[in-house]
Write a protein that holds these residues in place. Sequence first.
Motif, PDB file in Angstrom:
ATOM      1  N   TYR A   1       0.982  -1.231  -0.023  1.00  0.00           N
ATOM      2  CA  TYR A   1      -0.021   0.127   0.104  1.00  0.00           C
ATOM      3  C   TYR A   1       0.874   1.190   0.047  1.00  0.00           C
ATOM      4  O   TYR A   1       1.859   1.309   0.796  1.00  0.00           O
ATOM      5  N   ASP A   2       0.722   2.075  -0.849  1.00  0.00           N
ATOM      6  CA  ASP A   2       1.359   3.375  -0.901  1.00  0.00           C
ATOM      7  C   ASP A   2       0.278   4.560  -1.436  1.00  0.00           C
ATOM      8  O   ASP A   2      -0.250   4.431  -2.467  1.00  0.00           O
ATOM      9  N   ALA A   3       0.400   5.420  -0.640  1.00  0.00           N
ATOM     10  CA  ALA A   3      -0.861   6.465  -0.493  1.00  0.00           C
ATOM     11  C   ALA A   3      -0.260   7.608  -1.633  1.00  0.00           C
ATOM     12  O   ALA A   3      -1.156   8.150  -2.357  1.00  0.00           O
TER      13      ALA A   3
ATOM     14  N   GLY B   1      -4.948   4.552  -6.916  1.00  0.00           N
ATOM     15  CA  GLY B   1      -5.553   3.138  -7.003  1.00  0.00           C
ATOM     16  C   GLY B   1      -5.131   2.133  -5.841  1.00  0.00           C
ATOM     17  O   GLY B   1      -5.626   1.055  -5.839  1.00  0.00           O
ATOM     18  N   SER B   2      -4.173   2.460  -5.172  1.00  0.00           N
ATOM     19  CA  SER B   2      -3.605   1.745  -4.162  1.00  0.00           C
ATOM     20  C   SER B   2      -4.456   1.280  -2.942  1.00  0.00           C
ATOM     21  O   SER B   2      -4.548   0.178  -2.874  1.00  0.00           O
TER      22      SER B   2
ATOM     23  N   ASN C   1      10.296  25.691  -1.424  1.00  0.00           N
ATOM     24  CA  ASN C   1      10.041  24.399  -2.110  1.00  0.00           C
ATOM     25  C   ASN C   1       8.879  23.930  -1.655  1.00  0.00           C
ATOM     26  O   ASN C   1       8.602  23.450  -0.302  1.00  0.00           O
ATOM     27  N   GLU C   2       7.807  23.639  -2.295  1.00  0.00           N
ATOM     28  CA  GLU C   2       6.587  23.164  -1.960  1.00  0.00           C
ATOM     29  C   GLU C   2       6.516  21.666  -1.982  1.00  0.00           C
ATOM     30  O   GLU C   2       5.533  21.154  -1.718  1.00  0.00           O
ATOM     31  N   ASP C   3       7.387  20.759  -2.542  1.00  0.00           N
ATOM     32  CA  ASP C   3       7.430  19.614  -2.743  1.00  0.00           C
ATOM     33  C   ASP C   3       7.379  18.545  -1.543  1.00  0.00           C
ATOM     34  O   ASP C   3       6.268  17.777  -1.395  1.00  0.00           O
ATOM     35  N   ASP C   4       7.680  19.072  -0.379  1.00  0.00           N
ATOM     36  CA  ASP C   4       7.662  18.276   0.803  1.00  0.00           C
ATOM     37  C   ASP C   4       6.351  18.586   1.165  1.00  0.00           C
ATOM     38  O   ASP C   4       5.668  17.740   1.947  1.00  0.00           O
ATOM     39  N   LEU C   5       6.039  19.874   1.147  1.00  0.00           N
ATOM     40  CA  LEU C   5       4.418  20.152   1.714  1.00  0.00           C
ATOM     41  C   LEU C   5       3.413  19.382   0.949  1.00  0.00           C
ATOM     42  O   LEU C   5       2.580  18.765   1.580  1.00  0.00           O
ATOM     43  N   ASP C   6       3.580  19.074  -0.343  1.00  0.00           N
ATOM     44  CA  ASP C   6       2.733  18.458  -1.112  1.00  0.00           C
ATOM     45  C   ASP C   6       2.596  17.010  -0.656  1.00  0.00           C
ATOM     46  O   ASP C   6       1.644  16.039  -0.888  1.00  0.00           O
ATOM     47  N   LEU C   7       4.252  16.572  -0.333  1.00  0.00           N
ATOM     48  CA  LEU C   7       4.089  15.144   0.103  1.00  0.00           C
ATOM     49  C   LEU C   7       3.473  14.768   1.113  1.00  0.00           C
ATOM     50  O   LEU C   7       2.654  13.765   1.412  1.00  0.00           O
TER      51      LEU C   7
ATOM     52  N   ALA D   1      -2.874  13.594   4.695  1.00  0.00           N
ATOM     53  CA  ALA D   1      -4.381  14.055   4.530  1.00  0.00           C
ATOM     54  C   ALA D   1      -5.122  13.317   3.734  1.00  0.00           C
ATOM     55  O   ALA D   1      -6.082  12.766   4.147  1.00  0.00           O
ATOM     56  N   LYS D   2      -4.441  13.093   2.508  1.00  0.00           N
ATOM     57  CA  LYS D   2      -5.482  12.572   1.500  1.00  0.00           C
ATOM     58  C   LYS D   2      -5.273  10.900   1.649  1.00  0.00           C
ATOM     59  O   LYS D   2      -6.341  10.157   0.979  1.00  0.00           O
ATOM     60  N   GLY D   3      -4.249  10.551   2.061  1.00  0.00           N
ATOM     61  CA  GLY D   3      -4.252   8.961   2.317  1.00  0.00           C
ATOM     62  C   GLY D   3      -5.188   8.432   3.121  1.00  0.00           C
ATOM     63  O   GLY D   3      -6.037   7.428   2.553  1.00  0.00           O
ATOM     64  N   PRO D   4      -5.466   8.931   4.480  1.00  0.00           N
ATOM     65  CA  PRO D   4      -6.643   8.667   5.142  1.00  0.00           C
ATOM     66  C   PRO D   4      -7.943   8.661   4.662  1.00  0.00           C
ATOM     67  O   PRO D   4      -8.967   7.990   4.672  1.00  0.00           O
TER      68      PRO D   4
END
Length: 241
Positions: A63-65, A69-70, A104-110, A116-119
Amino acid sequence: MAACQEQLKDRVVMVSGANRGIGLQVARCFQEAGCCLALGARDIEKLEKSGFTPSDRVLLSSYDALVPGSAEKWLEEIKKHFGRIGILVNNAGVYKKVSPESENEDDLDLMWQVNAKGPWKLTRAALPLLRQDGQGRIVNVLSLSARRVKSEGTTGYGMSKFAAMAHHQGVRLAGWDDGVRAIAVCPGFVATDMAVDVMGSMPDRASSPEAIARWIVNAVTMPNDAVVSELSINPNCEAFC
C-alpha cells in the motif's frame, strides 16, 4: 487485556504503515488480542520480515498513499481474503520540515498526499464494509500537531495533520447512523524513526510505540454509545495552543 481479547476475537483489523513504529506495534497488539490482520505498507519486504506470516488470518499487502488506486486495490484484496472489515487504523504518515518561509513546496505536497489524502482515500474505500459491521471503528493516528504548531519548522506537518483532523471529524458524522465510530489518537513525541527525523536525536522523554498501541486497542472496545472521539497522549506537560 482479557476483556479486550474477548471483544476483539476474530475481528478483521486493517492497518496502514504496519511495517514499523506505531503501526507495527498496533498490528502486534491486535494479533495478541485474537484479531485477523490486513496489513499494508510501502516496504512489503520489511513487512514480511516483521514476524507476520501470511495465512487465512494474516494478509500482507503493498500500500502506497502516493500511488493512484493503491487504496482500492488493497480493499479488493481484503474483500477476497476476508470478506469483511471491523477496524481501520489510518496510521501511515510522513514528516518533512516545512516552515512558513520554505520556498520548495514539494515536501508540503508530499505530506498533504500521505497525511491528509491517504486516510481520506482509505476510509472512503473501507466505509461500505465498516458500515456492514454495525460496530465498525476507524482509528486516525494523528499527532498533537493536529492541535498546535510546536515550532516553525513543523508548520507544514501541522497543516497536513490539521487537515486530517477535519477529515476525522467529518468521518464521525458520515458513519454514525451505521454504528461506525471514529477515534483520533494524537500522540506527542513517540520513540520512532520519525521522532529522530524531527529532533535529530531521540527526545529525552517520548512515549513508546507499544504504549500508543495499547491505548488504541483499548479505545476500539468501547461501546457505540461511549466512544472517545479524540485521545491526546503525551509524556510531557505542554500547552495545546
